[in-house]
Scaffold this active site. Structure first.
Site, PDB file in Angstrom:
ATOM      1  N   GLY A  27       9.211  11.197  56.131  1.00 44.82           N
ATOM      2  CA  GLY A  27       8.103  11.249  57.078  1.00 44.82           C
ATOM      3  C   GLY A  27       6.878  10.532  56.550  1.00 44.82           C
ATOM      4  O   GLY A  27       6.965   9.426  56.021  1.00 44.82           O
ATOM      5  N   GLY A  28       5.710  11.173  56.663  1.00 46.99           N
ATOM      6  CA  GLY A  28       4.457  10.536  56.275  1.00 46.99           C
ATOM      7  C   GLY A  28       4.420  10.109  54.818  1.00 46.99           C
ATOM      8  O   GLY A  28       4.145   8.948  54.501  1.00 46.99           O
ATOM      9  N   ASN A  57       4.782   9.697  65.479  1.00 47.79           N
ATOM     10  CA  ASN A  57       4.879   9.329  64.058  1.00 47.79           C
ATOM     11  C   ASN A  57       4.358   7.930  63.778  1.00 47.79           C
ATOM     12  O   ASN A  57       4.062   7.581  62.630  1.00 47.79           O
ATOM     13  CB  ASN A  57       6.334   9.391  63.577  1.00 47.79           C
ATOM     14  CG  ASN A  57       6.998  10.735  63.778  1.00 47.79           C
ATOM     15  OD1 ASN A  57       8.171  10.805  64.096  1.00 47.79           O
ATOM     16  ND2 ASN A  57       6.249  11.822  63.596  1.00 47.79           N
ATOM     17  N   LEU A  58       4.270   7.097  64.807  1.00 43.95           N
ATOM     18  CA  LEU A  58       4.077   5.663  64.586  1.00 43.95           C
ATOM     19  C   LEU A  58       2.701   5.299  64.046  1.00 43.95           C
ATOM     20  O   LEU A  58       2.513   4.204  63.526  1.00 43.95           O
ATOM     21  CB  LEU A  58       4.343   4.895  65.890  1.00 43.95           C
ATOM     22  CG  LEU A  58       5.730   5.114  66.516  1.00 43.95           C
ATOM     23  CD1 LEU A  58       5.885   4.257  67.763  1.00 43.95           C
ATOM     24  CD2 LEU A  58       6.836   4.801  65.513  1.00 43.95           C
ATOM     25  N   ILE A  97      18.804  19.057  53.881  1.00 42.61           N
ATOM     26  CA  ILE A  97      19.032  19.214  52.451  1.00 42.61           C
ATOM     27  C   ILE A  97      19.607  20.591  52.144  1.00 42.61           C
ATOM     28  O   ILE A  97      20.191  20.808  51.074  1.00 42.61           O
ATOM     29  CB  ILE A  97      17.723  18.990  51.656  1.00 42.61           C
ATOM     30  CG1 ILE A  97      18.001  18.859  50.160  1.00 42.61           C
ATOM     31  CG2 ILE A  97      16.734  20.117  51.925  1.00 42.61           C
ATOM     32  CD1 ILE A  97      18.865  17.690  49.777  1.00 42.61           C
ATOM     33  N   ASP A 118       8.148  19.160  54.740  1.00 37.57           N
ATOM     34  CA  ASP A 118       7.136  19.721  55.625  1.00 37.57           C
ATOM     35  C   ASP A 118       7.361  21.198  55.928  1.00 37.57           C
ATOM     36  O   ASP A 118       6.803  21.719  56.871  1.00 37.57           O
ATOM     37  CB  ASP A 118       7.080  18.935  56.941  1.00 37.57           C
ATOM     38  CG  ASP A 118       8.391  19.029  57.715  1.00 37.57           C
ATOM     39  OD1 ASP A 118       9.344  19.647  57.194  1.00 37.57           O
ATOM     40  OD2 ASP A 118       8.459  18.486  58.820  1.00 37.57           O
ATOM     41  N   ALA A 121      10.688  26.681  53.472  1.00 37.13           N
ATOM     42  CA  ALA A 121      12.078  27.056  53.186  1.00 37.13           C
ATOM     43  C   ALA A 121      12.812  25.936  52.459  1.00 37.13           C
ATOM     44  O   ALA A 121      13.519  26.176  51.471  1.00 37.13           O
ATOM     45  CB  ALA A 121      12.798  27.409  54.490  1.00 37.13           C
ATOM     46  N   CYS A 159       7.595  26.754  38.352  1.00 32.23           N
ATOM     47  CA  CYS A 159       8.376  26.245  39.469  1.00 32.23           C
ATOM     48  C   CYS A 159       7.565  26.420  40.749  1.00 32.23           C
ATOM     49  O   CYS A 159       6.485  27.029  40.736  1.00 32.23           O
ATOM     50  CB  CYS A 159       9.733  26.948  39.556  1.00 32.23           C
ATOM     51  SG  CYS A 159       9.709  28.604  40.295  1.00 32.23           S
ATOM     52  N   CYS A 174      -3.309  42.896  69.901  1.00 31.09           N
ATOM     53  CA  CYS A 174      -4.155  43.376  70.990  1.00 31.09           C
ATOM     54  C   CYS A 174      -5.292  42.398  71.282  1.00 31.09           C
ATOM     55  O   CYS A 174      -5.778  42.317  72.420  1.00 31.09           O
ATOM     56  CB  CYS A 174      -4.703  44.762  70.662  1.00 31.09           C
ATOM     57  SG  CYS A 174      -5.570  44.866  69.089  1.00 31.09           S
TER      58      CYS A 174
END
Length: 642
Positions: A27-28, A57-58, A97, A118, A121, A159, A174
């Site tokens: 990505g970026g 994305n462009l 991945i 991004d 997880a 890590c 609420c």
């Protein structure tokens, strides 16, 4: 004499040319990184990304063009980068991945792994795979003008999961349903409404008035009789929102009057809510259509930056409902739509619904541009930030290939120069945390729960997968028999899912050995039985890992965190006034997320602690003191832009 190949020593140039590297994410940051790698001389690169190219994305992912929209990011990135260096050997995977095919043996094929991800997880997963394979990982992230790069090496550095990651910014349910006071409350409500009408229904995303509001001291039976909601066009009945909408044929006028008239009139009967607040003003569809200028607009610039009048948004609401109804019908019975900020119809719906609710609760309405920004909770994705961070990743990679891992640093890109006039601030890498539940020599955690109420399925999905980031856990009870509670083999222990932990003899003091063979990761879970937890809390993690905040360092410890005693600020901090309620609802979504450990950013003089919330998760980071307190208060809270 040192022989140079380009700007590198020959030995280093040879290492660069020969080594295999894995780039996770195209990505970026990933686009900039791939370009940098081939131009630096890396010849053997594998890149993996599950995403496809979107038109949004462009503006910053320069390996992609309009003709590539809808295609695999990884594959197109490979083809574009080969134009810079046709002799490079690049392999692209259009995949996740976290697919079991990419196991520890797969990771051992590489000398370096570089993350350009991004979501948390996937970051957690790659972190564990690199630890298991003992491969250096270069982690990175951007958040608007802020950026960060760090190196993770088993046994040498922290890590990715050594430091706790606070939960996302939240709002009480609420507040969303009854008493919104900020535009973001209305935007969250509108996103929930989209899911309730067209997407996957979630009981935690209810949009109807909340009769259980703790502020209320009224008798629902009495006040409901006074409610003026219509019995025909959108009456307030406690039925599924989607079922009711279907029964009307997704009639946009009936939906409008139910949501913006009848529900608001119902709220007005909750007298106590409005004693210290300005009461909401219901809207009526027919009255709005009588207005002379439904297309009234304010603001200048692009169309998306205009703010329509309330009549204009009522028309936009109607058109978007019709479009979404057609999209749902085209998918067939039982189909659902998925919220996507880049889907025009979905964005029109949320823009209209949020603005109508803002008007009802006397807030200034927002442009489509602003609402799209906040609806995704996305920090501005800025191309130059991505470029700087990608360059820093390559510099850290060169240190590793030179055998100088000890010289690697966590590097922060600031929004503004610090008092030493630096935008880039290096910080010495911290050693592994002894309490880390991932990279400690014997990972162990203690979980408090009610064994008589906690299902095996909840243990698997909410605790092991969601909380502790496992992919395919196997659980064995340490009861002397080796009882298998959960198996990653499909169907093997499925019958256990609907049973309670107590049904298997698990009680206070029981121990569970949890293995994730994909991640080559073992965790020992100590169970503490608790009859009554706090409201809406299913379990608690007890002790140092992973939720306990890090202890503030002493002055001596602080000095160890900086290269050459450099205690320059890492980044401008931002504050948040959002209350941390147990029954909160979450805002989640994002583009690029700052990485590394959670960092406290403290002022040296006043002891004031404020948090930098990262792009996706609202995670706060804390590693270094800041000196420029004067500038800190000038920084606005981070708001999503894209």
């Amino acid at each position: 004499m040192v022989q140079l190949v380009g700007s590198l020593r020959k030995e280093l140039a040879d290492s660069v040319s020969d080594c295999n590297v894995l780039v996770v994410g195209a990505g970026g940051i990933g686009c900039e990184l791939l370009k940098n790698l081939v131009l630096t001389g890396f010849k053997n690169i594998e890149v993996i990304d599950l995403d496809t190219i979107d038109v949004s994305n462009l503006n910053r992912q320069f390996l992609f063009q309009k003709k590539h929209v809808g295609k695999s990011k990884a594959q197109v990135a490979k083809e574009s980068v080969l134009q810079f260096c046709p002799t490079a050997n690049i392999k692209a995977y259009h995949d996740s991945i976290m697919n079991p095919d990419y196991n520890v043996e797969f990771f051992r094929n590489f000398m370096l792994v570089m993350n350009a991800l991004d979501n948390r997880a996937a970051r957690n997963h790659v972190n564990r795979m690199c630890l298991a394979a003992d491969i250096p990982l270069i982690e990175s992230g951007t958040a608007g003008y802020l950026g960060q790069v760090t190196v993770i090496k088993k046994g040498l550095t922290e890590c990715y999961e050594c430091q706790p990651k606070p939960t996302q910014k939240t709002f009480p349910g609420c507040t969303i349903r009854n008493t919104p006071s900020e535009p973001i409350h209305c935007i969250v409500w509108a996103k929930y409404l989209f899911n309730q009408l067209f997407g996957e229904e979630d009981a935690d995303q209810e949009v109807s008035p909340d009769t259980a509001d703790p502020e209320l001291s009224w008798n629902p039976a009495d006040t409901e009789a006074r409610a003026t909601a219509s019995d025909q066009d959108g009456d307030i009945k406690r039925v599924s929102t989607k079922d009711w909408a279907r029964s009307t044929g997704y009639d946009s006028v009936k939906l409008f009057n139910k949501l913006f008239k009848d529900d608001i009139q119902y709220l007005l009967t909750m007298d106590k809510l409005w004693k210290k607040r300005k009461a909401p003003l219901p809207l009526d569809w027919l009255e709005l259509q009588k207005l002379a200028c439904p297309q009234e607009v304010t603001g200048t610039g692009l169309k998306d930056q205009h703010v329509l009048g309330v009549a204009g948004y009522s028309q936009l609401f109607s058109r978007s409902v019709e479009t979404l109804r057609s999209m749902l019908a085209d998918k067939g019975d039982g189909a659902e739509l998925v919220w996507d900020k880049d889907d025009p119809a979905a964005m029109d719906f949320v823009t209209a619904a949020a603005n109508l609710r803002m008007h009802i609760f006397s807030m200034n309405m927002k442009s489509r541009f602003d609402i799209k920004s906040m609806a995704g909770n996305i920090i501005p994705a800025i191309a130059t930030t991505n470029a700087v961070i990608a360059g820093l990743i390559v510099l850290e990679a060169l240190k590793i290939l030179s055998g100088d891992v000890e010289q690697c640093r966590t590097i922060f890109l600031n929004k503004q120069p610090n008092p030493r006039k630096k935008l880039l601030v290096p910080c010495a890498l911290d050693p592994p945390s002894a309490n880390c539940y991932v990279c400690a020599s014997k990972p162990e955690v203690t979980v408090k729960l009610n064994v008589n109420k906690t299902l095996v399925l909840a243990l698997q999905d909410k605790i092991l997968k969601e909380k502790f980031g496992m992919v395919a856990p196997d659980v064995q009870i340490e009861d002397g028999k080796g009882t298998i509670l959960i198996s990653s083999e499909e169907g093997e222990t499925e019958a256990n899912n609907s049973k309670f932990l107590s049904d298997f003899g698990i009680r206070n003091g029981s121990r569970l050995q949890v293995d994730d063979f994909l991640q080559d990761y073992t965790l020992l879970v100590n169970v503490i039985h608790c009859e009554e937890l706090e409201k809406d809390v299913e379990f608690e993690v007890v002790g140092d890992a992973p939720d306990k905040a890090p202890t503030p360092p002493s002055s001596q410890e602080e000095q160890k965190n900086f290269a050459n005693g450099n205690k320059d600020s890492a980044e401008p901090s931002t504050s948040s006034n959002a209350p941390a309620e147990q029954d909160d609802v979450l805002i989640v979504d994002s583009d690029e997320e700052p990485s590394s450990s959670t960092m406290d950013v403290s002022t040296e003089s006043g002891g004031l602690k404020r948090k930098l919330h990262d792009a996706e998760t609202g995670e706060a980071s804390a590693k270094r003191q800041r000196l420029d307190q004067a500038t800190a208060d000038d920084d606005d809270d981070i708001i999503a832009l894209d």
